[in-house]
Design a protein around this motif. Structure first.
Motif, short mmCIF file in Angstrom:
data_model
loop_
_atom_site.label_atom_id
_atom_site.label_comp_id
_atom_site.label_asym_id
_atom_site.label_seq_id
_atom_site.Cartn_x
_atom_site.Cartn_y
_atom_site.Cartn_z
N THR A 120 0.81 -1.05 0.04
CA THR A 120 -0.04 -0.06 -0.10
C THR A 120 0.79 1.37 -0.04
OG1 THR A 120 -0.13 0.42 2.49
CG2 THR A 120 -1.75 -1.42 1.38
N ASP A 121 0.41 2.50 -0.01
CA ASP A 121 1.18 3.73 0.05
C ASP A 121 1.33 3.89 1.42
OD1 ASP A 121 1.03 3.93 -2.65
OD2 ASP A 121 -0.72 5.05 -2.77
N ALA A 122 1.14 3.11 2.45
CA ALA A 122 1.44 3.52 3.66
C ALA A 122 3.02 3.56 4.16
CB ALA A 122 0.85 2.54 4.70
N LYS A 123 3.42 4.76 4.58
CA LYS A 123 4.99 4.87 4.94
C LYS A 123 5.37 4.54 6.19
CE LYS A 123 5.65 7.14 0.87
NZ LYS A 123 4.45 6.70 0.21
N ASP A 124 4.82 5.12 7.37
CA ASP A 124 5.01 4.65 8.72
C ASP A 124 3.75 4.54 9.58
OD1 ASP A 124 6.63 4.48 10.89
OD2 ASP A 124 6.82 6.76 11.28
N PRO A 125 2.94 3.60 9.07
CA PRO A 125 1.58 3.60 9.65
C PRO A 125 1.56 3.10 10.98
CG PRO A 125 1.99 1.73 8.62
CD PRO A 125 3.20 2.56 8.13
N VAL A 126 0.45 3.29 11.81
CA VAL A 126 -0.03 2.41 13.14
C VAL A 126 -0.69 1.18 12.65
CG1 VAL A 126 -1.33 2.44 14.96
CG2 VAL A 126 -0.07 4.45 14.76
N LEU A 127 -0.23 0.09 12.94
CA LEU A 127 -1.02 -1.05 12.53
C LEU A 127 -1.81 -1.57 13.52
CD1 LEU A 127 -1.13 -3.69 10.51
CD2 LEU A 127 0.83 -4.65 12.44
N LEU A 128 -3.02 -1.87 13.04
CA LEU A 128 -4.02 -2.57 13.93
C LEU A 128 -3.87 -3.95 13.32
CD1 LEU A 128 -6.10 -2.78 16.12
CD2 LEU A 128 -7.95 -1.92 14.42
N TYR A 129 -3.41 -4.78 14.25
CA TYR A 129 -3.18 -6.20 13.95
C TYR A 129 -4.10 -7.12 14.49
CZ TYR A 129 -1.12 -10.68 13.71
OH TYR A 129 -0.48 -12.04 13.60
N VAL A 130 -5.15 -7.47 13.81
CA VAL A 130 -6.25 -8.31 14.38
C VAL A 130 -6.47 -9.65 13.61
CG1 VAL A 130 -7.67 -6.36 15.46
CG2 VAL A 130 -7.78 -6.71 13.06
N SER A 131 -6.21 -10.62 14.41
CA SER A 131 -6.28 -12.17 13.75
C SER A 131 -6.79 -13.08 15.03
CB SER A 131 -4.82 -12.48 13.30
OG SER A 131 -4.21 -12.72 14.56
N GLY A 132 -6.63 -14.16 14.53
CA GLY A 132 -7.39 -15.09 15.70
C GLY A 132 -6.43 -14.96 16.75
N GLY A 133 -5.43 -15.45 16.97
CA GLY A 133 -4.57 -15.44 18.21
C GLY A 133 -4.18 -14.01 18.69
N ASN A 134 -3.88 -12.94 17.64
CA ASN A 134 -3.27 -11.73 18.22
C ASN A 134 -4.23 -10.62 18.04
OD1 ASN A 134 -0.48 -12.80 18.31
ND2 ASN A 134 -0.76 -13.39 16.50
N THR A 135 -3.91 -9.45 18.75
CA THR A 135 -4.90 -8.36 18.77
C THR A 135 -3.56 -7.28 19.44
OG1 THR A 135 -6.68 -9.36 18.94
CG2 THR A 135 -6.84 -6.99 19.35
N GLN A 136 -3.28 -6.52 18.50
CA GLN A 136 -1.99 -5.72 18.90
C GLN A 136 -2.11 -4.28 18.06
OE1 GLN A 136 1.66 -7.71 18.27
NE2 GLN A 136 1.62 -8.52 20.36
N VAL A 137 -1.88 -3.08 18.86
CA VAL A 137 -1.62 -1.87 18.06
C VAL A 137 -0.13 -1.74 18.22
CG1 VAL A 137 -2.03 0.46 17.88
CG2 VAL A 137 -3.85 -1.08 18.66
N ILE A 138 0.52 -1.72 16.78
CA ILE A 138 1.97 -1.64 16.73
C ILE A 138 2.34 -0.54 15.88
CG2 ILE A 138 3.79 -2.85 15.81
CD1 ILE A 138 2.22 -5.52 15.79
#
Ligand code: ATP
Ligand code: FE2
Length: 327
Positions: A120-138
């Motif tokens: 994507t065009d994101a350069k330095d994003p905050v990632l909202l990582y939402v999956s089965g085992g993981n939920t993190q803001v990175i």
């Protein structure tokens, strides 16, 4: 330079091939579908062991290359289920040794973020990582990817899947609940658990199951779970963006495919003059391409690993990785 990546932290084993420009030349995978109940690590590992060689061959065919054209092997080193990680690491070592090319172990959570930056065009994003085992803001800060908030108990996807399973729905439950939620009419009261920058979902699961027993409609429950859980995630993501003065948000993980979550995060982003990015679905879920691409970035950034350093780490933390390639 071409890298092949093997992902296998949980129920999906995937093989991807990418080039220097983050063009995804192949991205094939296969997922264990448990007959009933959750996934058993040993069964998933057996599945991965059976599937990994055919998937490697298939990926090379799709990419239209010979395995000897590869320059690097990357694999998911953690976090994840021990037997699955070891199976995939063994396959990666064997492949790297037989081709006589370098091998790199990749942090799975970092890979979700890097593939998003890659496609994507994101350069330095905050990632909202939402999956089965993981939920993190990175997000990236001072040389590392740091976790600004996370779940204190179960991952959002596990909560959705468990709720669905208890209600007799198939696995994975997330997409089924998304469909049902469209017919939801009433917002039922469920615990909104945000603690500082962290979230918790097991209370919501218990409360939703209790309401189901009392006869609440499954559509209303699916709708309410989505509204409350996604609002919690949107809140902590916004707070991370505000603190970091960051105007990009990237979604990753299987739950990022959910349209309602995308809508809520996009609304929050546009309200604060920020932009949201969502990679294509096949690159949101666990996949080999994200591992290949992160391996390639690491290699470019000078990271090298001896075979001894390729031992897996079930609890590999996001912020343990020195992101030298971003310097
Ligand atoms: P990880 O190992 O990173 O925890 P995972 O093994 O759970 O990941 P993913 O493929 O990233 O694998 O995510 C799968 C999860 O995504 C499942 O819990 C599934 O229910 C959920 N999911 C997939 N599509 C949707 C959707 N449209 N809405 C909500 N949840 C979804
Ligand atoms: Fe994942």
């Amino acid at each position: 330079m071409r890298a092949l990546g093997i992902e296998g932290t949980a129920h999906t084993v995937g093989v991807g091939i990418v080039d220097e420009e983050c063009r995804v030349l192949a991205n094939v995978y296969d997922m264990v579908k448990p007959e009933k109940g959750g996934i058993h690590p040993r069964e998933a590992a057996n599945h991965h062991a059976e599937m990994v060689v055919p998937l490697i061959r298939n990926a090379a065919d799709v990419a239209g290359i010979d395995l000897r054209d590869l320059d690097l092997i990357a694999f998911s080193q953690g976090p994840g289920l021990g037997p699955c990680l070891r199976t995939v690491a063994t396959a990666a070592r064997a492949l790297a040794l037989s081709l006589d090319i370098p091998i790199l172990g990749v942090n799975h959570c970092v890979a979700h973020l890097e593939i998003g930056r890659g496609v994507t065009d994101a350069k330095d994003p905050v990632l909202l990582y939402v999956s089965g085992g993981n939920t993190q803001v990175i997000a990236f800060a001072r040389g590392r990817y740091r976790v600004f908030g996370e779940t204190l108990d179960i991952g959002i996807g596990n909560m959705l899947d468990k709720f669905a399973r208890e209600c007799g729905l198939a696995f994975p439950g997330g997409p089924i609940l998304e469909k049902l939620a469209q017919d939801g009419k009433t917002l039922l009261s469920l615990p909104y658990s945000v603690k500082g920058m962290d979230v918790a979902f097991s209370g919501m699961l218990t409360a939703a199951l209790a309401l189901r027993k009392q006869g609440a409609a499954i559509e209303d429950l699916a709708f309410s779970i989505q509204e409350v859980a996604f609002a919690m995630l949107t809140e902590v993501t916004e707070r991370a963006m505000a603190h970091l003065d960051n105007d990009e948000v990237l979604l990753g993980g299987g739950v990022a495919r959910n349209r309602r979550l995308q809508e809520m995060v996009a609304r929050m982003a546009s309200d604060r003059g920020a932009r949201m990015f969502v990679p294509p679905g096949d690159l949101c879920i666990d996949n080999g391409a994200m591992i290949a691409w992160t391996g390639l970035l690491m290699h470019r950034g000078g990271v090298r690993m001896s075979l001894r350093e390729t031992v897996v780490d079930q609890r590999y933390r996001t912020d343990e990785v020195a992101a030298t390639w971003r310097a």
